[in-house]
Design an enzyme around this catalytic site. Structure first.
Site, PDB file in Angstrom:
ATOM      1  N   SER A 242      22.872 -24.924   8.733  1.00 30.64           N
ATOM      2  CA  SER A 242      22.414 -25.350  10.160  1.00 30.64           C
ATOM      3  C   SER A 242      21.796 -26.710   9.718  1.00 30.64           C
ATOM      4  CB  SER A 242      22.605 -25.488  11.039  1.00 30.64           C
ATOM      5  OG  SER A 242      21.619 -24.921  11.656  1.00 30.64           O
TER       6      SER A 242
ATOM      7  N   LYS B 179      20.611 -28.114  20.913  1.00 27.23           N
ATOM      8  CA  LYS B 179      19.620 -28.816  19.796  1.00 27.23           C
ATOM      9  C   LYS B 179      19.344 -29.586  20.357  1.00 27.23           C
ATOM     10  CE  LYS B 179      21.425 -26.362  15.679  1.00 27.23           C
ATOM     11  NZ  LYS B 179      22.504 -26.838  14.563  1.00 27.23           N
TER      12      LYS B 179
END
Ligand code: ADP
Length: 792
Positions: free
Chosen positions: A694, A737
């Site tokens: 990611s 996140k």
């Protein structure tokens, strides 16, 4: 090297302790610290070896930590060296030995890379041009002549079968005079400080004067030794029953003051050695007397005796425990931390009552930069004891604690004994830093050795393998620090009383910055507080935008950067005002540090802010990229898993192939930003293993920022993976996140378009603080990640 050539501006640096390499001299150096080993591994692969030039930089004498891994106190002058040979062993620990030949002096201007090894920008100081001495300087010519004569005497007195002596003898005849001082340094026996002085002597006359003094001293000593030697032989002939010890004792009484052995003997006598150590030390001294100064054993025995003589066997500081004063000292140095201060004061009060050090060892546990070390230092200060920090992070070898036996080449005492030598007293405060970061390896478990050190039943007779006689550690006060408790071995934890030191709130950080960090940094940079205006508002911006940490270490570093920028402004103002009398009268107006000024000073190229998803939730993850001279290699550090490494390669590939299109790094050959550079990509917080696909776009942004010199937009973070063709792929953990980004006070989040639907899961009160930018390819990422976007 050819007379007019020069060394590269950037050199990989090998940090050495207690060794000084001179231009023209060759030397074998043992390489065992992590940074130095990384340097050898990365820079000295077999094929590039022959032409590799490295910088050898000594540490200042008396640096607090005696290992080459600490970057504090590097000497400003070093020696560029050609690497001639590298040999390695893996036993008893990974260790390289390299043979280097000095080329010239340089000034170490700044360090541009710290991990995995050090790279510095240097300015060459010695020229290779050999015809510099001329008739205009008769004084120097005379000095050189004297030097050559004395050097010839020294060679005559030395054992010519030794390679170094033979080499110097040949060189004496053949090399231009002005190189003699440096080349002969290999034969000179001088202290580390004296050798550093020779290295620092840039002026030839000065250098030769210093070197000549040392040379004459040595010739005298050797002359004397030679006379004594024949005296021993004569005495033996007259009285065959005489043992050598008795004869040499007799001789010592007659020996001249300059005799090094005599000096050592006097030092040993004054060292307050306990009987057993005394016996061993004097036995070694007798052995030394019988050896030729050029025998390979001479240096080994000498270092041993010197250590014995320097250790603080019976030297201690006078301790004072005054609880009132301790409270004041702790309060003066530290804001908040009430629980910890209270516990420390209780501990000291009990110590005072019981008058003994027995009992558990304090262990401060908390994130980095919360003041654990600093409290340890304050405790030492308030008690009137010396302070010494022993860093245990990464120690995997028992010998690090307990020393190597003297039978190994390059053996050394362990860190405890080295620490005592540095502290100079037998009752210092030892801060055992990062006890949670030790690991058991094939060379034994350092924790087991540490247990012995800490056990009051055993530590009055601690035997370091190198020293091989007991040293009493019972007066040492140990304090430990750790980031977490999980990895401290249970028996060790058992000995300790854990005191948690939590991270700080923004409000606490503000006070710490105002009351402690800023005044400290101003002072360190020679500034007065009237020279700057840094409002509370600005400090808050500094905390929320430029730091993301539980402690205050980055905050302190940023304040340092600000002070440096202010110092430059002050210096500029001063120089522009000289010669201008009207302006001289006025005082410089304070430098105003508002948000824009902070941005100017702290905006950093080569750093990007990403978001990661870990077992404990989302986290802000920095990616740092730096560039060093090289030939296109990539280095990845920060405990990355394989998937992450692949991401990084992919990202780099994208940046290289699109450099021309976007116009970054075009000053390099062929528009490839990597054509003459190595890139190092680092993921800080190295103790945490990072993996998962990611971070692709974050790495792209870090690299683009590095190659273009443009800092990334403020208050922005991103997550997303990319394909070889620059498409952005969706990633997991978006909710966590986003929450982490919000917690860290960020305002703009770049997310893959395909993650859009996850946004519904995020509470509105968080969403309203954030701007989401949804992207489907790298171009869109770049437009969003840099203020003003990227024009094609
Ligand atoms: P640690 O050992 O926990 O990693 P340090 O002791 O090295 O952290 O602290 C980093 C810096 O922050 C030091 O300069 C220290 O003086 C300062 N500092 C940390 N906490 C405080 C505090 N509560 N008050 C004042 N200064 C602090």
């Amino acid at each position: 090297m050819a007379p007019n050539s020069s060394i590269p501006r950037k050199l990989p640096i090998l940090i050495v302790t207690k060794e000084v390499l001179f231009p023209g001299a060759s030397m074998r150096l043992s390489v065992n610290s992590t940074r130095n080993i990384n340097m050898i591994r990365n820079r000295l692969s077999q094929n590039t070896l022959a032409s590799t030039i490295i910088g050898v930089v000594p540490k200042e004498p008396g640096s607090e930590i005696d290992t080459a891994d600490d970057l504090g106190m590097l000497h400003p002058i070093g020696t560029a060296a050609m690497v001639v040979q590298v040999t390695s062993t893996n036993w008893p620990a990974t260790n390289y030995t390299i043979l280097v030949t000095g080329i010239c002096r340089f000034r170490l201007e700044k360090i541009v890379m710290e991990v995995p090894y050090v790279v510095g920008v240097v300015t060459q100081l010695d020229k290779f041009n050999v015809n510099e001495v001329n008739d205009e300087n008769p004084g120097l010519n005379e000095l050189i002549k004297n030097f050559r004569n004395e050097a010839a005497k020294l060679v005559e007195l030395s054992d010519i079968s030794l390679p170094v002596v033979g080499r110097v003898r040949n060189l004496l005849e053949s090399i231009p005079g002005q190189h003699l001082a440096d080349v002969c340094s290999a034969l000179l026996k001088a202290s580390y400080e004296e050798k550093l002085e020779l290295l620092d002597a840039l002026d030839l006359t000065d250098r030769f004067q210093k070197a000549l003094q040392l040379l004459i001293r040595q010739v005298e000593i050797m002359q004397e030794k030679k006379n004594n030697h024949s005296f021993i032989i004569k005495r033996r002939m007259i009285k065959p029953g005489d043992n050598v010890g008795a004869v040499s004792k007799n001789l010592d009484e007659n020996a001249s003051e300059t005799d090094e052995i005599h000096e050592l003997q006097a030092k040993l006598r004054n060292a307050g050695l306990p009987p057993q150590a005394r016996k061993v030390a004097f036995k070694e001294l007798q052995r030394l007397k019988r050896l030729s100064p050029f025998s390979p054993e001479d240096g080994i025995i000498r270092s041993y005796i010197e250590l014995m003589a320097e250790l603080p066997w019976s030297r201690s500081s006078q301790e004072t425990i005054d609880i009132q004063k301790a409270r004041k000292d702790l309060d003066a140095d530290h804001y908040a931390m009430e629980k910890l201060k209270k516990r420390v004061l209780e501990y000291l009060a009990v110590r005072q009552l019981k008058n003994s050090l027995r009992g558990p060892i304090l262990c401060f546990v908390g994130p980095p930069g919360v003041g654990k070390t600093s409290v340890g230092r304050s405790i030492a200060h308030t008690l009137g004891r010396e302070f010494h920090r022993i860093s245990l992070g990464g120690v995997c070898n028992q010998a690090d604690i307990r020393g190597h036996r003297r039978t190994y080449i390059g053996s050394m005492p362990g860190r405890i004994i080295q620490g005592l030598k540095t502290a100079g007293v037998n009752n210092p405060v030892f801060l055992l830093d990062e006890v949670d970061k030790m690991c058991a390896g094939i060379h034994g478990d350092p924790a087991a050795a540490l247990l012995e050190v800490l056990d009051p039943e055993q530590n009055c007779n601690f035997v370091d393998h190198y020293l091989n006689v007991p040293f009493d550690l019972s007066q040492v006060m140990f304090i430990a620090t750790a980031n977490t408790l999980d990895s401290i071995p249970a028996p060790l934890l058992d000995r300790m009383e854990v005191i948690r030191v939590p991270g700080y709130t923004h409000e606490e950080k503000l006070h710490i910055a105002k009351l402690h960090l800023l005044p400290k940094q101003l002072e360190e940079h020679g500034l007065d507080k009237s020279m700057v205006t840094l409002s509370e508002e600005s400090i808050k911006i500094l905390i929320t935008k430029y730091t993301r940490e539980a402690g205050v270490r980055t905050l302190e570093r940023k304040l340092g950067a600000i002070c440096r920028a202010v110092a430059v402004k002050v210096a500029e103002w001063n120089s522009s005002s000289t010669g201008n009398d009207a302006k001289k009268e006025t005082v410089m107006p304070p430098v105003i540090l508002d948000e824009a000024a902070l941005e100017d000073i702290l905006g950093e190229a080569g750093v990007a802010v990403g978001l990661a998803w870990t077992s404990v939730g989302g986290e802000v993850l920095l990616v740092e990229a730096t560039q060093v001279e090289g030939d296109g290699e990539v280095m990845l550090t920060g405990q990355l898993g394989d998937v992450m490494k692949e991401s990084a390669r992919l990202a780099l590939n994208w940046v290289r192939t699109h450099a021309r299109q976007y116009g970054f790094g075009l000053e390099n050959i062929g528009g490839d930003p990597m054509s003459n550079a190595d890139v190092h990509i680092h993921f800080p917080a190295g103790a945490v293993v990072k993996d998962g696909p990611s971070a692709g776009i974050t790495i792209v942004v870090a690299l683009v920022s590095l190659f273009s010199g443009r800092p990334m937009a403020r208050e922005t973070a991103m997550t997303g993976e990319l394909t070889l063709h620059g498409e952005v792929l969706p990633v997991g953990g978006v909710k966590e996140k986003v929450l982490a980004a919000h917690r860290a006070g960020l305002k703009k989040i770049i997310l893959p378009k395909k993650c859009e639907k996850v946004l519904v899961e995020i509470p509105d009160y968080i969403k309203k603080d954030l701007a989401f930018i949804l992207v489907s390819n790298v171009d869109e990422v770049l437009q969003a990640a840099f203020d003003g976007g990227w024009k094609l």
